[in-house]
Design an enzyme around this catalytic site. Structure first.
Site, PDB file in Angstrom:
ATOM      1  N   LYS A 127       0.870  -1.186   0.000  1.00 59.30           N
ATOM      2  CA  LYS A 127       0.000   0.000   0.000  1.00 59.30           C
ATOM      3  C   LYS A 127       0.895   1.220   0.000  1.00 59.30           C
ATOM      4  O   LYS A 127       2.021   1.170   0.477  1.00 59.30           O
ATOM      5  CB  LYS A 127      -0.868   0.025   1.264  1.00 59.30           C
ATOM      6  CG  LYS A 127      -2.081   0.914   1.141  1.00 59.30           C
ATOM      7  CD  LYS A 127      -3.246   0.145   0.578  1.00 59.30           C
ATOM      8  CE  LYS A 127      -4.446   1.003   0.312  1.00 59.30           C
ATOM      9  NZ  LYS A 127      -5.624   0.185  -0.048  1.00 59.30           N
ATOM     10  N   ASP A 167      -7.113   4.196  -4.417  1.00 59.43           N
ATOM     11  CA  ASP A 167      -7.755   4.066  -3.106  1.00 59.43           C
ATOM     12  C   ASP A 167      -8.358   5.450  -2.847  1.00 59.43           C
ATOM     13  O   ASP A 167      -8.588   6.200  -3.809  1.00 59.43           O
ATOM     14  CB  ASP A 167      -6.737   3.660  -2.024  1.00 59.43           C
ATOM     15  CG  ASP A 167      -7.396   3.221  -0.715  1.00 59.43           C
ATOM     16  OD1 ASP A 167      -7.905   2.102  -0.647  1.00 59.43           O
ATOM     17  OD2 ASP A 167      -7.444   4.029   0.243  1.00 59.43           O
ATOM     18  N   GLY A 238     -20.111   6.956   2.864  1.00 59.56           N
ATOM     19  CA  GLY A 238     -19.184   7.389   1.831  1.00 59.56           C
ATOM     20  C   GLY A 238     -19.967   7.777   0.590  1.00 59.56           C
ATOM     21  O   GLY A 238     -21.184   7.535   0.486  1.00 59.56           O
ATOM     22  N   PHE A 239     -19.258   8.390  -0.359  1.00 58.66           N
ATOM     23  CA  PHE A 239     -19.918   8.712  -1.637  1.00 58.66           C
ATOM     24  C   PHE A 239     -18.900   8.573  -2.765  1.00 58.66           C
ATOM     25  O   PHE A 239     -19.054   9.131  -3.839  1.00 58.66           O
ATOM     26  CB  PHE A 239     -20.520  10.120  -1.607  1.00 58.66           C
ATOM     27  CG  PHE A 239     -19.492  11.225  -1.451  1.00 58.66           C
ATOM     28  CD1 PHE A 239     -18.982  11.545  -0.203  1.00 58.66           C
ATOM     29  CD2 PHE A 239     -19.026  11.931  -2.550  1.00 58.66           C
ATOM     30  CE1 PHE A 239     -18.032  12.552  -0.054  1.00 58.66           C
ATOM     31  CE2 PHE A 239     -18.073  12.937  -2.416  1.00 58.66           C
ATOM     32  CZ  PHE A 239     -17.578  13.247  -1.158  1.00 58.66           C
ATOM     33  N   GLY A 240     -17.831   7.817  -2.495  1.00 58.91           N
ATOM     34  CA  GLY A 240     -16.741   7.686  -3.463  1.00 58.91           C
ATOM     35  C   GLY A 240     -16.926   6.489  -4.368  1.00 58.91           C
ATOM     36  O   GLY A 240     -18.043   6.004  -4.588  1.00 58.91           O
ATOM     37  N   ASN A 241     -15.801   6.004  -4.863  1.00 59.60           N
ATOM     38  CA  ASN A 241     -15.802   4.917  -5.830  1.00 59.60           C
ATOM     39  C   ASN A 241     -16.509   3.662  -5.313  1.00 59.60           C
ATOM     40  O   ASN A 241     -17.353   3.079  -6.001  1.00 59.60           O
ATOM     41  CB  ASN A 241     -14.336   4.620  -6.188  1.00 59.60           C
ATOM     42  CG  ASN A 241     -14.198   3.401  -7.048  1.00 59.60           C
ATOM     43  OD1 ASN A 241     -13.854   2.323  -6.569  1.00 59.60           O
ATOM     44  ND2 ASN A 241     -14.511   3.540  -8.310  1.00 59.60           N
ATOM     45  N   VAL A 242     -16.203   3.263  -4.101  1.00 63.34           N
ATOM     46  CA  VAL A 242     -16.757   2.016  -3.568  1.00 63.34           C
ATOM     47  C   VAL A 242     -18.259   2.180  -3.302  1.00 63.34           C
ATOM     48  O   VAL A 242     -19.078   1.327  -3.679  1.00 63.34           O
ATOM     49  CB  VAL A 242     -16.005   1.589  -2.288  1.00 63.34           C
ATOM     50  CG1 VAL A 242     -16.597   0.317  -1.716  1.00 63.34           C
ATOM     51  CG2 VAL A 242     -14.520   1.397  -2.585  1.00 63.34           C
ATOM     52  N   ALA A 243     -18.625   3.307  -2.678  1.00 68.14           N
ATOM     53  CA  ALA A 243     -20.035   3.577  -2.383  1.00 68.14           C
ATOM     54  C   ALA A 243     -20.853   3.562  -3.684  1.00 68.14           C
ATOM     55  O   ALA A 243     -21.922   2.948  -3.755  1.00 68.14           O
ATOM     56  CB  ALA A 243     -20.161   4.933  -1.687  1.00 68.14           C
ATOM     57  N   TRP A 244     -20.331   4.200  -4.708  1.00 68.27           N
ATOM     58  CA  TRP A 244     -21.026   4.300  -6.006  1.00 68.27           C
ATOM     59  C   TRP A 244     -21.335   2.904  -6.569  1.00 68.27           C
ATOM     60  O   TRP A 244     -22.478   2.604  -6.932  1.00 68.27           O
ATOM     61  CB  TRP A 244     -20.139   5.127  -6.947  1.00 68.27           C
ATOM     62  CG  TRP A 244     -20.490   5.115  -8.388  1.00 68.27           C
ATOM     63  CD1 TRP A 244     -21.528   5.787  -8.985  1.00 68.27           C
ATOM     64  CD2 TRP A 244     -19.787   4.424  -9.434  1.00 68.27           C
ATOM     65  NE1 TRP A 244     -21.515   5.544 -10.331  1.00 68.27           N
ATOM     66  CE2 TRP A 244     -20.464   4.721 -10.646  1.00 68.27           C
ATOM     67  CE3 TRP A 244     -18.667   3.597  -9.481  1.00 68.27           C
ATOM     68  CZ2 TRP A 244     -20.041   4.201 -11.877  1.00 68.27           C
ATOM     69  CZ3 TRP A 244     -18.252   3.093 -10.700  1.00 68.27           C
ATOM     70  CH2 TRP A 244     -18.933   3.388 -11.868  1.00 68.27           C
TER      71      TRP A 244
HETATM   72  P1  NDP Z   1     -12.866   7.619  -2.792  1.00 70.56           P
HETATM   73  O1  NDP Z   1     -11.792   8.629  -2.720  1.00 70.56           O
HETATM   74  O2  NDP Z   1     -13.511   7.330  -4.087  1.00 70.56           O
HETATM   75  O3  NDP Z   1     -13.976   7.964  -1.730  1.00 70.56           O
HETATM   76  C1  NDP Z   1     -13.645   8.000  -0.359  1.00 70.56           C
HETATM   77  C2  NDP Z   1     -14.901   8.267   0.404  1.00 70.56           C
HETATM   78  O4  NDP Z   1     -14.683   8.234   1.811  1.00 70.56           O
HETATM   79  C3  NDP Z   1     -15.385   9.634   0.110  1.00 70.56           C
HETATM   80  O5  NDP Z   1     -16.753   9.638   0.224  1.00 70.56           O
HETATM   81  C4  NDP Z   1     -14.640  10.371   1.212  1.00 70.56           C
HETATM   82  O6  NDP Z   1     -15.062  11.607   1.418  1.00 70.56           O
HETATM   83  C5  NDP Z   1     -14.943   9.520   2.347  1.00 70.56           C
HETATM   84  N1  NDP Z   1     -14.088   9.817   3.467  1.00 70.56           N
HETATM   85  C6  NDP Z   1     -12.749   9.842   3.535  1.00 70.56           C
HETATM   86  N2  NDP Z   1     -12.337  10.161   4.756  1.00 70.56           N
HETATM   87  C7  NDP Z   1     -13.467  10.350   5.476  1.00 70.56           C
HETATM   88  C8  NDP Z   1     -13.719  10.678   6.815  1.00 70.56           C
HETATM   89  N3  NDP Z   1     -12.710  10.904   7.672  1.00 70.56           N
HETATM   90  N4  NDP Z   1     -15.007  10.744   7.226  1.00 70.56           N
HETATM   91  C9  NDP Z   1     -16.036  10.485   6.375  1.00 70.56           C
HETATM   92  N5  NDP Z   1     -15.841  10.181   5.078  1.00 70.56           N
HETATM   93  C10 NDP Z   1     -14.583  10.107   4.650  1.00 70.56           C
HETATM   94  O7  NDP Z   1     -12.282   6.301  -2.149  1.00 70.56           O
HETATM   95  P2  NDP Z   1     -12.787   4.810  -2.302  1.00 70.56           P
HETATM   96  O8  NDP Z   1     -14.261   4.765  -2.479  1.00 70.56           O
HETATM   97  O9  NDP Z   1     -11.900   4.182  -3.285  1.00 70.56           O
HETATM   98  O10 NDP Z   1     -12.415   4.207  -0.872  1.00 70.56           O
HETATM   99  C11 NDP Z   1     -13.368   4.091   0.205  1.00 70.56           C
HETATM  100  C12 NDP Z   1     -12.929   2.985   1.151  1.00 70.56           C
HETATM  101  O11 NDP Z   1     -12.895   1.746   0.434  1.00 70.56           O
HETATM  102  C13 NDP Z   1     -11.548   3.140   1.764  1.00 70.56           C
HETATM  103  O12 NDP Z   1     -11.541   2.547   3.048  1.00 70.56           O
HETATM  104  C14 NDP Z   1     -10.676   2.286   0.836  1.00 70.56           C
HETATM  105  O13 NDP Z   1      -9.505   1.866   1.472  1.00 70.56           O
HETATM  106  C15 NDP Z   1     -11.621   1.148   0.550  1.00 70.56           C
HETATM  107  N6  NDP Z   1     -11.365   0.336  -0.618  1.00 70.56           N
HETATM  108  C16 NDP Z   1     -11.209   0.894  -1.863  1.00 70.56           C
HETATM  109  C17 NDP Z   1     -11.031   0.066  -2.965  1.00 70.56           C
HETATM  110  C18 NDP Z   1     -10.939   0.600  -4.335  1.00 70.56           C
HETATM  111  O14 NDP Z   1     -10.786  -0.201  -5.243  1.00 70.56           O
HETATM  112  N7  NDP Z   1     -11.034   1.896  -4.566  1.00 70.56           N
HETATM  113  C19 NDP Z   1     -10.921  -1.376  -2.817  1.00 70.56           C
HETATM  114  C20 NDP Z   1     -11.162  -1.862  -1.490  1.00 70.56           C
HETATM  115  C21 NDP Z   1     -11.358  -1.024  -0.450  1.00 70.56           C
HETATM  116  P3  NDP Z   1     -13.937  12.721   1.261  1.00 70.56           P
HETATM  117  O15 NDP Z   1     -13.340  12.576  -0.098  1.00 70.56           O
HETATM  118  O16 NDP Z   1     -14.762  13.890   1.453  1.00 70.56           O
HETATM  119  O17 NDP Z   1     -12.921  12.513   2.345  1.00 70.56           O
HETATM  120  O1  2IT Z   2      -7.952  -1.607  -0.612  1.00 72.25           O
HETATM  121  C1  2IT Z   2      -7.916  -2.113  -1.750  1.00 72.25           C
HETATM  122  O2  2IT Z   2      -8.046  -3.330  -1.929  1.00 72.25           O
HETATM  123  C2  2IT Z   2      -7.717  -1.217  -2.895  1.00 72.25           C
HETATM  124  N1  2IT Z   2      -7.632  -0.019  -2.713  1.00 72.25           N
HETATM  125  C3  2IT Z   2      -7.567  -1.799  -4.275  1.00 72.25           C
HETATM  126  C4  2IT Z   2      -6.154  -2.222  -4.524  1.00 72.25           C
HETATM  127  C5  2IT Z   2      -5.843  -2.662  -5.930  1.00 72.25           C
HETATM  128  O3  2IT Z   2      -4.652  -2.965  -6.138  1.00 72.25           O
HETATM  129  O4  2IT Z   2      -6.710  -2.722  -6.789  1.00 72.25           O
END
Ligand code: NDP
Ligand code: 2IT
Length: 447
Positions: A127, A167, A238-244
């Site tokens: 990571k 991430d 959340g509202f990011g990639n994973v939430a979507w």
């Molecule tokens: P994004 O950047 O797309 O979205 C992150 C989300 O988490 C946003 O909604 C962000 O809001 C919110 N967030 C971050 N910090 C805080 C906080 N302190 N309080 C409340 N909300 C917060 O990231 P991902 O969707 O990619 O990642 C979300 C989670 O999923 C993480 O734990 C990540 O490690 C995990 N994950 C991601 C994977 C991937 O493929 N992307 C795979 C497996 C796990 P803001 O931007 O406003 O901080």
């Molecule tokens: O936490 C995770 O598993 C990720 N952010 C994805 C890692 C990856 O290599 O696709």
């Protein structure tokens, strides 16, 4: 006995890695699950497998200087934790967020080792990231930052060495800038990163994969109780990639997603987050403002400032924001409100005390390292496609992803039962993830 051995490991980790509470938490959760393994297989103790696993193979820490739009010099910290290469090249995401520090990345790299092992694909764990804050930055600033970050990181990665991905704060745009700089430095077009654009080596379904995989996993959990998503209410944070991705798939399967959240509070949409409202999540994230409140104005939903969605009465909860966003009180609230199933999209969103509440209740609860493994699994599929210089269709990738999530679920269930804790997905995931890596380490000698 093993309990004493495990206590000693946790004490040593705390002493040797001070001020890294998230890393201590991740180690404690895994180590405690492993007690029955060490009782049955003292050879892992003798080979000091756990003592080796808590020590990263390599930690890289570097300066990232860059120039902002005002012409001023900015300096951030860059990191890459190469945790374990026992079963494949280091693999894991990059996080850009102001909260990033060594302890957080070590916890994430440690979790990644077990998660990647569960995927059934040959990937080690790593990571990285930076304390760079993308909030309010222009595209050009993000590009200059990514170029400087990759200038240093490029010395340590490669398609057979270490393959980073996205991430928090690192999505398609950042992967593009990072890939462009790597290619320029190396004169090589290789699969050194995953989450790439579709025109230049990316895989279909990778953007959706973590959320889709999470819902496929939760679907298997629900099946064990004769239940499904159909007609259920779902809370997502959340509202990011994973939430979507999770909102899309949960809605597809007949669920009604009523919440999303951000650092500013949460949205409660009684009509369900569906159709064009789902695409709005992408706009919110791309706005670089880090807030969800605008959703309420756009669609006439309720915004609850400063609170988390876990106070809502729902059937299924999918935490998809960040670590430690669901504590003991939140867990009690979910259980009290009759929630059936909690599956983690984020990494370690539940605190250790929150987990204890779930463990003592009848709720179905699965940890991120199993439930969110679909993201990195699909990264593994992207690596396979890159090596073959081929691209699979949406359906092919989705089928692989679905099959992998079903297998991870089965592995968790059978392993938990085999080691005396049926229904405990935390023990199932930790033990199954551990065994594959531990056996590879036993085969490879003292390295
Ligand atoms: P994004 O950047 O797309 O979205 C992150 C989300 O988490 C946003 O909604 C962000 O809001 C919110 N967030 C971050 N910090 C805080 C906080 N302190 N309080 C409340 N909300 C917060 O990231 P991902 O969707 O990619 O990642 C979300 C989670 O999923 C993480 O734990 C990540 O490690 C995990 N994950 C991601 C994977 C991937 O493929 N992307 C795979 C497996 C796990 P803001 O931007 O406003 O901080
Ligand atoms: O936490 C995770 O598993 C990720 N952010 C994805 C890692 C990856 O290599 O696709």
């Amino acid at each position: 006995m093993s309990n004493e051995y495990i206590r000693r490991i946790i004490t040593d980790v705390k002493a040797k890695n001070p001020a890294e509470p998230e890393f201590h938490q991740a180690v404690e959760e895994v180590a405690e699950s492993l007690s029955p393994v060490f009782d049955k297989h003292p050879e892992y103790k003798d080979a000091k497998i756990m003592e080796r696993m808590v020590e990263p193979e390599r930690v890289i820490l570097f300066r990232v200087p860059w120039i902002d739009d005002q012409g001023k010099i900015q300096v951030n910290r860059g990191y890459r934790i190469q945790m374990s290469s026992a079963i494949g090249p280091y693999k894991g995401g990059l996080r850009f967020h102001p909260s990033v520090n060594l302890g957080i990345l070590k916890f994430l790299a440690f979790e990644q080792v077990y998660k990647n092992s569960l995927t059934t694909l040959p990937m080690g764990g790593g990571k990285g990231g930076s304390d760079f804050d993308p909030k309010g930055k222009s595209d050009n600033e993000v590009m200059r930052f990514c170029q400087s970050f990759m200038t240093e990181l490029s010395r340590y990665i490669g398609p057979d060495t270490d393959v980073p991905a996205g991430d928090i704060g690192v999505g398609g745009r950042e992967i593009g800038f990072l890939f462009g700089q790597y290619k320029r430095l190396r004169s090589e077009f290789t699969g050194v990163l995953t989450g790439k654009g579709l025109n230049w080596g990316g895989s279909l379904i990778r953007p959706e994969a973590t959320g889709f995989g999470l819902v496929y996993f939760a679907q298997e959990m629900l099946k064990t109780k004769g239940q499904s998503f159909d007609g259920k209410t779902v809370a997502v944070s959340g509202f990011g990639n994973v939430a979507w991705g999770a909102v899309i798939k949960a809605t597809d399967l007949g669920g009604k997603v009523v919440t999303i959240s951000g650092p500013d509070g949460y949205i409660y949409d009684k009509d369900g987050i569906k159709g064009e409202k789902i695409n709005y999540l992408l706009k919110l994230r791309a706005s670089n403002r880090d807030i969800v409140e605008p959703y309420a104005k756009e669609f006439g939903a309720q915004f609850v400032p400063g609170k988390k969605p876990w106070q809502q009465k729902v059937d299924i909860a999918l935490p998809c924001a960040t670590q430690n966003e669901l504590d003991e009180n939140d867990a009690k609230e979910l259980v009290k409100n009759g929630c059936l199933c909690v599956a983690e999209g984020a990494n370690m969103p539940t605190t250790l005390n929150g987990y204890k509440v779930f463990r003592e209740s009848k709720i179905l609860y699965a940890p991120g390292k199993a439930a969110n493994a679909g993201g990195v699994a699909t990264s593994g599929l992207e690596m396979s496609q890159n090596s073959m210089r081929m691209g699979w269709s949406r359906e092919e990738v989705d089928q692989h992803l679905h099959r992998i999530m079903v297998r991870i679920h089965e592995n968790c269930v059978t392993t938990a039962a085999r080691f005396g804790t049926p229904g405990n997905y935390v023990n199932g995931a930790n033990i199954a993830g551990f065994l594959k890596v531990a056996d590879a380490m036993m085969d490879q000698g003292v390295v």
